[in-house]
Design an enzyme around this catalytic site. Structure first.
Site, mmCIF file in Angstrom:
data_model
loop_
_atom_site.group_PDB
_atom_site.id
_atom_site.type_symbol
_atom_site.label_atom_id
_atom_site.label_comp_id
_atom_site.label_asym_id
_atom_site.label_seq_id
_atom_site.Cartn_x
_atom_site.Cartn_y
_atom_site.Cartn_z
ATOM 1 N N ARG A 126 15.022 -2.363 2.661
ATOM 2 C CA ARG A 126 14.860 -2.635 4.056
ATOM 3 C C ARG A 126 15.913 -3.700 3.901
ATOM 4 O O ARG A 126 16.263 -4.229 3.111
ATOM 5 C CB ARG A 126 12.970 -2.706 3.716
ATOM 6 C CG ARG A 126 12.374 -1.897 3.246
ATOM 7 C CD ARG A 126 11.065 -2.439 2.658
ATOM 8 N NE ARG A 126 10.029 -1.074 2.545
ATOM 9 C CZ ARG A 126 9.470 -0.189 3.575
ATOM 10 N NH1 ARG A 126 9.393 -1.446 5.243
ATOM 11 N NH2 ARG A 126 8.160 0.854 3.456
ATOM 12 N N ASP A 146 -6.282 -3.590 -0.556
ATOM 13 C CA ASP A 146 -6.566 -2.805 -1.761
ATOM 14 C C ASP A 146 -5.573 -1.660 -1.843
ATOM 15 O O ASP A 146 -5.661 -0.659 -2.605
ATOM 16 C CB ASP A 146 -8.414 -2.488 -1.148
ATOM 17 C CG ASP A 146 -8.533 -1.708 0.385
ATOM 18 O OD1 ASP A 146 -7.674 -1.380 0.589
ATOM 19 O OD2 ASP A 146 -9.326 -1.297 0.260
ATOM 20 N N ASP A 150 10.991 -6.487 7.015
ATOM 21 C CA ASP A 150 10.168 -6.149 5.831
ATOM 22 C C ASP A 150 10.422 -3.937 6.222
ATOM 23 O O ASP A 150 10.143 -3.863 5.457
ATOM 24 C CB ASP A 150 9.326 -6.526 4.923
ATOM 25 C CG ASP A 150 7.783 -6.454 5.482
ATOM 26 O OD1 ASP A 150 8.205 -7.637 7.144
ATOM 27 O OD2 ASP A 150 6.949 -6.066 6.144
ATOM 28 N N ARG A 165 0.560 -1.150 -0.061
ATOM 29 C CA ARG A 165 0.138 -0.114 0.254
ATOM 30 C C ARG A 165 0.797 1.231 0.028
ATOM 31 O O ARG A 165 0.851 1.961 0.217
ATOM 32 C CB ARG A 165 -1.437 -0.032 1.145
ATOM 33 C CG ARG A 165 -0.724 -0.252 2.703
ATOM 34 C CD ARG A 165 -1.357 -0.121 3.684
ATOM 35 N NE ARG A 165 -0.755 -0.282 4.748
ATOM 36 C CZ ARG A 165 -1.534 0.827 5.870
ATOM 37 N NH1 ARG A 165 -2.948 1.316 5.731
ATOM 38 N NH2 ARG A 165 -1.078 0.062 7.675
#
Length: 522
Positions: A200, A135, A270, A104
């Protein structure tokens, strides 16, 4: 925003995903995928940081422009840029999770300003190839928490990403805040985040796990070249120096977390930046009563892996995973193991120095370890507010009696009626030792107060404060968002007009949703 100097090094120099469809999939042999943000229906600016805007080359006047609103809501693509989502993997709660990526988050571009480089990223801007079953959107609730906390951490002196803007999308987003099967629609929002990069630990883990060693070598060398230019020497030596740098900055970040009582809540690999900056403000929390076993994350409530007291060990564990990812390039375990083995020793030295400075003790004594350990234990005998205790401790004077010293710190107790008999006796004994140690310090009381108050914040973004801002914002009242934003820019100052926020967590917030524990959707 005519002054934005675009310099897309990441997308220009690293392997690109050839597929342009925005479908959730496994993405191999690349570091990123081009993807455009989901266009919001009716974006509205809630708040923006003039300081961060200036940092990246945007003027105060431009913040109020339609171009700013459209760019940082994802409605329009800024000229000469091509937004992208990064591909990375990671360990989540100690287990290998495989490909994760920017589910996202969408990186708009890299910019250069005053010889510094920044990546501009939108969080909550829509679906990407890495969104898995989600989403890619974010709600106002979580966006306020991220927006305020990143800036609060910066002004506390904690390495962190920065917040540029908070924008309502105008759309509704379905979320199950407690993961209990009761989803509800909430207001959608987008936060624009700023960092040197969003690389990361998991970025390197992914390449090694997939045996993409050519890409691994290229990516590590790209990272060193652009973000650690001070590293020189033969390639193998550079890789080791790179790991040392990441270990050092990670350690420094964790020391700061422990200093101010910040609990990240989801220290997956992460969510660990190679720059040693705090990243991904999800179910974080501030330690209110001093409890090393507290975690703000409902998902972590059983095992408490990411509890406050375990953050240093988790950081070391995460660095071990990064070392494994870099091993194919170094091809020798000893230098990486040496760095890992020294991590906790170095942390404990830094932690001790930090803790003593919080106590106003700036010289060394053989009683120091006893004083620290004794305080860590006694703070847990009855609920004691961490921020208030350390801040008020600076008021204790060398000539104070034990009784006078106790009166100056007792406001920090949540249940003052419990401070009797054995607990009271323990406090009196510790204060007696502390006062004796204080009198061995060269600094005057006045000098010590200045130093202690520069280390122990008076104001932090307590969980209930964030929730008050969220509740008001849901009613289109953004006064508290701005009030806290301004308050937390000077967390070490007295700010007498804001004294009401120098207070213990109210009883109503003890178990309220958003004030105690939060889910990863928070």
């Amino acid at each position: 925003m005519k002054n934005l100097k675009i310099n897309n090094r990441f997308t220009a120099e690293l392997p690109t995903d050839p597929e342009l469809t925005n479908e959730v999939r496994q993405v191999k042999n690349t570091l990123f995928s081009f993807v455009n943000p989901t266009k919001p229906s009716n974006p509205k600016l809630v708040h923006a940081s003039e300081e961060v805007a200036e940092l990246v080359g945007i003027s105060k006047d431009e913040i109020r422009s339609e171009e700013f609103l459209n760019t940082f809501s994802g409605k329009e693509i800024y000229p000469e840029t091509q937004p992208f989502a990064m591909c990375y993997a990671g360990h989540q709660f100690g287990n290998w999770a495989g490909q994760l990526g920017d589910g996202r988050a969408i990186n708009l571009t890299e910019v250069e300003n005053n010889n510094q480089f920044y990546t501009l990223q939108l969080k909550g801007a829509g679906k990407t190839p890495y969104s898995r079953t989600a989403d890619g959107l974010a709600v106002l609730r979580s966006s306020i928490r991220e927006y305020l906390c990143a800036e609060a951490m910066h002004y506390l002196g904690v390495p962190t990403t920065r917040s540029l803007s908070l924008i309502l999308s105008g759309d509704q987003v379905l979320r199950d805040v407690l993961y209990n099967g009761n989803p509800a629609y909430e207001k959608g929002a987008i936060v624009a985040r700023v960092a040197p990069s969003f690389i990361r630990f998991g970025s390197f883990e992914m390449l090694t796990a997939r045996n993409e060693l050519k890409n691994l070598k290229q990516f590590v060398e790209f990272t060193i070249k652009h973000y650690f230019p001070e590293i020189t020497g033969e390639p193998k030596e550079q890789y080791i120096q790179f790991f040392q740098k990441v270990a050092d900055t990670t350690r420094e970040m964790i020391v700061h977390w422990q200093r101010v009582g910040f609990v990240h809540g989801v220290m997956n690999t992460d969510n660990m930046s190679i720059h040693g900056i705090t990243i991904d403000y999800g179910p974080y929390g501030w330690l209110e009563n001093y409890d090393p076993n507290w975690t703000p994350n409902t998902t972590d409530s059983q095992n408490r892996r990411y509890r406050f007291g375990n953050q240093p060990s988790v950081a070391q564990w995460n660095l071990f995973q990064l070392a494994n990812a870099l091993y194919p390039l170094v091809n020798e375990a000893a230098p990486l193991e040496k760095i890992l083995d020294s991590f906790m020793n170095n942390f404990e030295k830094d932690y001790k120095a930090m803790f003593l400075s919080k106590l106003g003790l700036f010289t060394s004594s053989e009683t120091d370890d006893k004083i620290i350990k004794g305080l860590e234990e006694i703070l847990q005998l009855s609920e004691t507010d961490m921020t208030i205790f350390f801040r008020n401790l600076s008021q204790v004077k060398k000539e104070d009696s034990v009784e006078e010293a106790f009166r100056k710190i007792e406001f920090a107790f949540y249940l003052p009626e419990e401070i009797k008999e054995q607990i009271l006796d323990a406090w009196q004994k510790w204060l007696s030792v502390y006062l004796k140690r204080l009198n061995s310090e060269i600094l005057s009381d006045e000098e010590r107060v200045i130093k202690m108050n520069a280390i122990n914040p008076k104001y932090v973004l307590r969980n209930y404060m964030a929730q008050l801002a969220i509740d008001a914002a849901d009613k289109e009242d953004y006064f508290l968002v701005d009030e806290f934003f301004q308050l937390l820019k000077n967390p070490y100052d007295e700010q007498p007009e804001s004294e009401k926020w120098f207070a213990k967590r109210p009883d109503w917030a003890r178990t309220n949703v958003g004030c105690s524990m939060l889910s990863c959707s928070s």
